[in-house]
Scaffold this motif. Sequence first.
Motif, PDB file in Angstrom:
ATOM      1  N   MET A  28       0.889  -1.070  -0.047  1.00  0.00           N
ATOM      2  CA  MET A  28       0.014   0.121   0.076  1.00  0.00           C
ATOM      3  C   MET A  28       0.992   1.097   0.057  1.00  0.00           C
ATOM      4  O   MET A  28       1.540   1.421   1.029  1.00  0.00           O
ATOM      5  N   PRO A  29       1.017   1.883  -1.233  1.00  0.00           N
ATOM      6  CA  PRO A  29       1.769   3.277  -0.924  1.00  0.00           C
ATOM      7  C   PRO A  29       0.977   4.085   0.036  1.00  0.00           C
ATOM      8  O   PRO A  29      -0.268   4.246   0.085  1.00  0.00           O
ATOM      9  N   PHE A  30       1.920   4.747   1.024  1.00  0.00           N
ATOM     10  CA  PHE A  30       1.138   5.501   1.971  1.00  0.00           C
ATOM     11  C   PHE A  30       0.270   6.576   1.609  1.00  0.00           C
ATOM     12  O   PHE A  30      -0.649   6.634   1.958  1.00  0.00           O
ATOM     13  N   LEU A  31       0.807   7.146   0.543  1.00  0.00           N
ATOM     14  CA  LEU A  31      -0.139   8.306  -0.141  1.00  0.00           C
ATOM     15  C   LEU A  31      -1.380   8.083  -0.668  1.00  0.00           C
ATOM     16  O   LEU A  31      -2.241   8.738  -0.858  1.00  0.00           O
ATOM     17  N   SER A  32      -1.617   6.722  -0.962  1.00  0.00           N
ATOM     18  CA  SER A  32      -2.564   6.191  -1.548  1.00  0.00           C
ATOM     19  C   SER A  32      -3.825   5.822  -0.537  1.00  0.00           C
ATOM     20  O   SER A  32      -5.025   5.575  -0.912  1.00  0.00           O
ATOM     21  N   VAL A  33      -3.504   5.754   0.851  1.00  0.00           N
ATOM     22  CA  VAL A  33      -4.555   5.329   1.661  1.00  0.00           C
ATOM     23  C   VAL A  33      -5.506   6.618   2.300  1.00  0.00           C
ATOM     24  O   VAL A  33      -6.660   5.837   2.690  1.00  0.00           O
ATOM     25  N   SER A  34      -5.321   7.703   2.237  1.00  0.00           N
ATOM     26  CA  SER A  34      -6.370   8.589   2.744  1.00  0.00           C
ATOM     27  C   SER A  34      -6.006   9.942   2.628  1.00  0.00           C
ATOM     28  O   SER A  34      -4.762  10.367   2.247  1.00  0.00           O
ATOM     29  N   ASP A  35      -6.904  10.830   2.607  1.00  0.00           N
ATOM     30  CA  ASP A  35      -6.736  12.393   2.465  1.00  0.00           C
ATOM     31  C   ASP A  35      -5.593  12.648   3.628  1.00  0.00           C
ATOM     32  O   ASP A  35      -4.604  13.460   3.231  1.00  0.00           O
ATOM     33  N   GLU A  36      -5.835  12.256   4.751  1.00  0.00           N
ATOM     34  CA  GLU A  36      -4.912  12.448   5.902  1.00  0.00           C
ATOM     35  C   GLU A  36      -3.354  12.000   5.493  1.00  0.00           C
ATOM     36  O   GLU A  36      -2.245  12.896   5.706  1.00  0.00           O
TER      37      GLU A  36
END
Length: 386
Positions: free
Chosen positions: A211-219
């Motif tokens: 899971m790319p970190f930037l893909s997981v949520s707006d936060e």
Amino acid sequence: MTADSIPPLAELRKRRSAKWRTFPDDVLPLPVAEMDFPLAAPVAKALHEAVDRSDTGYAAPTRDLADAVSGYARRAWDWTVDADDVRTVADVGIGIVEVLRRVVAPGDRVVISPPVYEPFAWWIREVGAQVVEAPLAGGPLRWRLDLDALERAFADHHATAYVLCNPHNPVGLVHPREDLVALAELADTYGVHILSDEIHAPLVLPGSAFMPFLSVSDEARRWGFSFLSASKGWNLAGLKAATVITADPAPKRYVDRLSPHSLFRTGHLGVIATVAAFNEGDQWLADVVDVLDRNRTLLDESLTRLLPGVHCAPPQAGFLAWIDFRALGWGDDPAAHILATARVALNAGHRYGSAGAGFARLNFGCSPQTLTEALTRIAAVRPLSR
Ligand SMILES: Cc1ncc(COP(=O)(O)O)c(C=O)c1O
């Protein structure tokens, strides 16, 4: 590329890189994070062509690298990366240090989760910040981020940043999506910048999903920076090219303040090789992942057979295994004992934080024969004299 294409030891010993020049020839070197595979053909071709053109000047201000990273991210992880949000830096270490310089002030606290890649602590100290540890939970067979420990570290120490290892070297942990979502929520609550080192991401092994970190949520996008390169996946570390990726104007403002000279500090041959790897290296990478997957099984079976009592959580990514030797009574630094007695070089676990005493890190990015030879030599190690 198959395991049979890996050069024999006599050939590998002709390499001039750190892995092959640090130890005498009677030592099997399984520490430094370099793999023994031959270069991917498209990468080798691009480099040969550059040398034939005497094309050894500076990296050019083109979009080639950003487009290649963006294309790879979409194919590999269905992650949309805007090429305008990709910044070139010389390597992941320099990228993290330069971003840290902009998001923390001297004396600030920056959190890491040991056991973790030793230079994280060096990089934090390099920018004058203080290291706060929020160790991984679980282990030695089931590692996981300790979200409670992270919350305490963020809240009690007023941390300004966290360096996430995603996937996590040395335990080979691919963080589950829900942990990354929860981490991003904590970051948003406590105002903590998340620097996500994703250098091992192309090498996720079967059974796990990166899971790319930037893909997981707006936060995550609001607080996150991703550091991605081809240097582990395609074994290009010496060529010096990496990227910093953002997906929100807030972190991008910090990246925009990186020195305009950072492109010229990046290796031109590194950019050429990285573009070839990300654009044309999928098949080679799949073959490497297949060899690593088999080596992972070989390691697991060999430990059970040859070294009962020694534990290792099967790595979910990369070519590094975090081995718990504590049951053998080889002390806090089994790597030192193994090097002296078996002539096999591993990384000393205690260097990855205090939780690493009694552990060692083994690099299985090698032929099955080398791995078997290393484990056989280790199994023959004499007990530590008391
Ligand atoms: C997690 C991690 N980050 C960074 C690096 C070093 O990367 P670079 O050479 O691009 O600084 C390594 C090398 O093994 C690594 O394992």
